[in-house]
Each structure stands twice: as C-alpha cells, then as structure tokens.
Design a protein around this motif. Structure first.
Motif, short mmCIF file in Angstrom:
data_model
loop_
_atom_site.label_atom_id
_atom_site.label_comp_id
_atom_site.label_asym_id
_atom_site.label_seq_id
_atom_site.Cartn_x
_atom_site.Cartn_y
_atom_site.Cartn_z
N MET A 37 0.84 -1.20 0.00
CA MET A 37 0.00 0.00 0.00
C MET A 37 0.88 1.25 0.00
O MET A 37 1.77 1.40 0.83
N LYS A 38 0.64 2.15 -0.95
CA LYS A 38 1.44 3.37 -1.06
C LYS A 38 1.05 4.37 0.03
O LYS A 38 -0.13 4.65 0.23
N THR A 39 2.05 4.89 0.73
CA THR A 39 1.79 5.95 1.71
C THR A 39 2.23 7.31 1.19
O THR A 39 1.63 8.33 1.50
N ILE A 40 3.31 7.32 0.40
CA ILE A 40 3.80 8.57 -0.20
C ILE A 40 3.99 8.37 -1.69
O ILE A 40 4.59 7.38 -2.13
N GLU A 41 3.48 9.31 -2.47
CA GLU A 41 3.66 9.30 -3.92
C GLU A 41 4.25 10.64 -4.36
O GLU A 41 3.81 11.69 -3.94
N ILE A 42 5.26 10.54 -5.21
CA ILE A 42 5.93 11.74 -5.74
C ILE A 42 5.71 11.77 -7.25
O ILE A 42 5.97 10.79 -7.95
N LYS A 43 5.24 12.90 -7.75
CA LYS A 43 5.02 13.07 -9.18
C LYS A 43 5.70 14.35 -9.67
O LYS A 43 5.39 15.44 -9.17
N ASN A 44 6.63 14.19 -10.59
CA ASN A 44 7.29 15.33 -11.25
C ASN A 44 7.80 16.36 -10.24
O ASN A 44 7.63 17.58 -10.43
N LEU A 45 8.42 15.88 -9.18
CA LEU A 45 8.86 16.76 -8.09
C LEU A 45 10.21 17.39 -8.40
O LEU A 45 11.16 16.70 -8.77
N ILE A 46 10.27 18.70 -8.26
CA ILE A 46 11.54 19.43 -8.31
C ILE A 46 11.73 20.10 -6.96
O ILE A 46 10.89 20.90 -6.53
N THR A 47 12.81 19.74 -6.28
CA THR A 47 13.10 20.34 -4.97
C THR A 47 14.07 21.50 -5.12
O THR A 47 14.84 21.57 -6.08
N GLY A 48 14.04 22.38 -4.13
CA GLY A 48 14.96 23.52 -4.17
C GLY A 48 14.49 24.62 -3.24
O GLY A 48 13.64 24.41 -2.36
N TYR A 49 15.02 25.82 -3.47
CA TYR A 49 14.75 26.95 -2.58
C TYR A 49 14.50 28.22 -3.37
O TYR A 49 15.08 28.42 -4.45
N HIS A 50 13.66 29.07 -2.80
CA HIS A 50 13.48 30.42 -3.33
C HIS A 50 14.47 31.31 -2.57
O HIS A 50 14.36 31.49 -1.36
N GLN A 51 15.46 31.83 -3.26
CA GLN A 51 16.51 32.61 -2.62
C GLN A 51 16.05 34.07 -2.39
O GLN A 51 15.02 34.50 -2.89
N LYS A 52 16.85 34.79 -1.60
CA LYS A 52 16.49 36.16 -1.22
C LYS A 52 16.31 37.08 -2.42
O LYS A 52 15.51 38.00 -2.39
N ASN A 53 17.07 36.83 -3.47
CA ASN A 53 16.94 37.66 -4.67
C ASN A 53 15.80 37.18 -5.57
O ASN A 53 15.70 37.58 -6.73
N LYS A 54 14.97 36.29 -5.00
CA LYS A 54 13.78 35.74 -5.67
C LYS A 54 14.12 34.78 -6.79
O LYS A 54 13.22 34.31 -7.51
N GLU A 55 15.40 34.46 -6.95
CA GLU A 55 15.77 33.44 -7.92
C GLU A 55 15.51 32.06 -7.32
O GLU A 55 15.54 31.87 -6.10
N ILE A 56 15.26 31.10 -8.18
CA ILE A 56 15.00 29.73 -7.74
C ILE A 56 16.27 28.90 -7.87
O ILE A 56 16.92 28.90 -8.92
N TYR A 57 16.63 28.22 -6.77
CA TYR A 57 17.78 27.32 -6.78
C TYR A 57 17.25 25.89 -6.77
O TYR A 57 16.71 25.42 -5.78
N LYS A 58 17.37 25.20 -7.92
CA LYS A 58 16.87 23.84 -8.03
C LYS A 58 17.92 22.85 -7.51
O LYS A 58 19.10 22.97 -7.80
#
Length: 351
Positions: A1-22
């Motif tokens: 039985m699946k408890t966690i499913e991940i679909k097309n996930l991109i992890t990262g952070y929104h930096q202070k200069n509003k740029e995205i760090y993948k």
C-alpha cells in the motif's frame, strides 16, 4: 500500500533575490507501508532538502507530494504531524527533562490546549520506550545519556507521535559502530512489526545494502530506486561512490581503500610448514588483512609479482618467518607484534 507518492517533483529553494535554486528532479517515487528505505548519496546532493520537501517543511519548486492520496500542501500542520514524525541528528533538549518527559513531547498533536496528558498518552510513551528497548532509561535525566541512548529516545519520541511515516535525517552519524548497527536493526523491526513507512537519510552505505528493503540513491539531481541487490548488480553503487581513494567491491559489498600512486605488485603464499603452527593467530585471516593493507598502499596482487612473499614456520625456534624476494635479493623477517611488513619491504627494497 502506497503511503507517499511523488510526481514530477523538483526540490529547491526560493533565494532572497527571488531566484529559484533547483536541487533535485524526481519524476516518480513511492514509499510503501512497512518498508524500511534508506536515502543515500554524496554530501550536498540534496538528501535533507528532499526529506524536508516530503515532510512539507519546505514547498516544492514544481510537482506534487501526496500522503495517502492527499497533496501534502492541502494538509494543516496538526494533520501533517499526525502523519509524519521527523527524527533529526543531535537534537538539543533544554531543561532537565526525564526520558519519559522527552518521549511525551511526541504526543503534542493529541494533547488538548490545557496540556493535560491522558492514560492513552502515557501508554503510548511506555510502548514507544519498549519498542526501542529503553524502558530502563525511563526516569533518567536526558542530559546524562550517551549519544546512542539519546538516539533511541528520539526514535521513541517519534514512535509516541504515532505516525504511519517516520523520516530520519543522519540519525546515526555520531554513533559508534555497535550503536549504528542497533539503530538500523531497530528501524527495520519497527517497520516490519508496526507496518510503518521509514525513510532514513544516511551515509551508512554498506549497512544500507545489508539491512534496507529499498534504497533511494541520489546522484546528479535525480534518484535511482531499487533493492540493494539490484543497485549492486547494475554497478550503480560503484559509479556513484568510487573515487581515486576508495573503490566499491560488488562481490563483498564493502568499500576498499585505494591509492593514486601505484607501487609494486606482490604475491603471498603459505609454505606447507605453516600447517604445523599452533600459535594464537589465525594465519588465513592475517593474510587476508595483509593483502588489504598492501592494496590500500597502491600495490597490485599478481601471480607474476615483482615482490614474492612466502610465510614459513620455523620449527627450530617456533616462529613464523616472512621470506621476501625482490629481483635477486631475499630477506627474512621474523614475525613479531611490531612488524609492519609493508613498511619494512618498502624501506629495505625501495627506499
């Protein structure tokens, strides 16, 4: 039985200069009920970022994480805390709390706003301590425990939280080998008996290969998923972790030391006289570890070796002796506790 499913996930952070760090890109991953899964990869590859994203602590850049079919961003904090517990390394507990009181902190999602604990809460704490074999620590001050004991208490706190999913981030990093082994075995037993989904981020690669049901291997922003035997047989472990200084041996399942500088080739054999040796050392094991030492120094084991080494037993003085031949020169070394055969050969033949 699946408890966690991940679909097309991109992890990262929104930096202070509003740029995205993948950090990572994970098209499809699942965690199932009752599985003990380890998350491995080189430093800085994104293991902690992935765990924090799965737990809802940081939002994904893109894609979706579902817990029991529900997107995690749709769950409030209390609901999430009843689904996922998180064990962090080196958690500092302020105040002179007993072990029982620390484990009781795991019951916070269920305690009313008056902060009064129920009999069910107390029973959950007892069961959690029993699960990690730490009932004898129940009344101890948390500050008096060893690192291994504290880690058991932190796992017990997660169990008392009574969640179907437990994440652990480098929870064995500061433990000695016996305690690391014990924690791994405890987590596997808990996953089996309690049918919990357990995901452990760790650098214990060899232990993961022996104990985990599945491994998530992070590399270059992606995740390779599989059973330990599959990842070893496909050379995936070797490809990710091999370097000039260490190499993964897929037959033994362990990492071996390597050297950039190549030394001489060698061969070691036992003379028939060694069968008469009645001393305390296991000669075959001694040879095995001696070979490991030579290889770690950059020497190659070969049948047509530059340096021929033979171990003999001298019945005259009841001593083991090493006969070492290089080119036309032979030297004999009597075996004793302070003899470092590699250093001696290097000094006498190659200095």
């Amino acid at each position: 039985m699946k408890t966690i499913e991940i679909k097309n996930l991109i992890t990262g952070y929104h930096q202070k200069n509003k740029e995205i760090y993948k950090v990572g890109n994970y098209p499809s991953l699942t965690l199932n009920k009752g599985d003990f899964v380890t998350l491995i990869g080189r430093n800085g590859i994104g293991k902690s970022t992935l765990l924090k994203t799965l737990s809802g602590d940081i939002p994904p850049i893109e894609g979706e994480v579902k817990i029991n079919g529900t997107p995690i961003h749709q769950l409030d904090n209390i609901t999430r805390s009843k689904l996922i517990s998180f064990v962090l390394p080196n958690v500092q507990i302020n105040g002179r709390l007993t072990v029982e009181e620390v484990v009781m902190l795991g019951r916070y999602p269920y305690i009313n706003w008056w902060g009064k604990t129920s009999d069910d809460d107390k029973l959950s704490v007892i069961r959690a301590l029993e699960s990690v074999q730490a009932m004898h620590l129940k009344n101890r001050d948390i500050t008096t425990l060893s690192d291994g004991e504290k880690q058991k208490v932190m796992i017990a706190r997660a169990l008392a939280q009574d969640t179907p999913i437990i994440f652990l981030d480098e929870s064995t990093a500061h433990l000695d080998l016996p305690n690391r082994v014990e924690v791994f075995q405890l987590l596997k037993i808990i996953a089996r008996k309690s049918q919990k989904t357990i995901l452990l981020s760790t650098h214990e690669i060899e232990m993961s290969l022996q104990v985990a049901d599945y491994i998530w291997l992070l590399q270059k922003g992606k995740c390779t998923f599989g059973t330990p035997d599959l990842l070893v047989s496909k050379n995936t472990i070797r490809e990710v972790f091999n370097s000039n200084y260490v190499g993964f041996d897929k037959e033994s399942g362990v990492f071996k030391f390597c050297s950039i500088e190549k030394q001489f080739s060698f061969g070691i054999e036992l003379d028939v006289s060694v069968k008469d040796y009645l001393g305390h050392q296991d000669v075959d094991i001694r040879i095995l570890w001696l070979i490991k030492k030579f290889i770690s120094e950059g020497c190659d084991e070969s049948k047509d070796a530059d340096v021929q080494i033979k171990l003999l037993y001298s019945t005259d003085n009841e001593l083991l002796e090493w006969n070492v031949t290089y080119k036309n020169k032979t030297l004999i070394y009597q075996d004793h506790d302070n003899l470092n055969l590699y250093n001696q050969i290097n000094k006498d033949f190659f200095s």
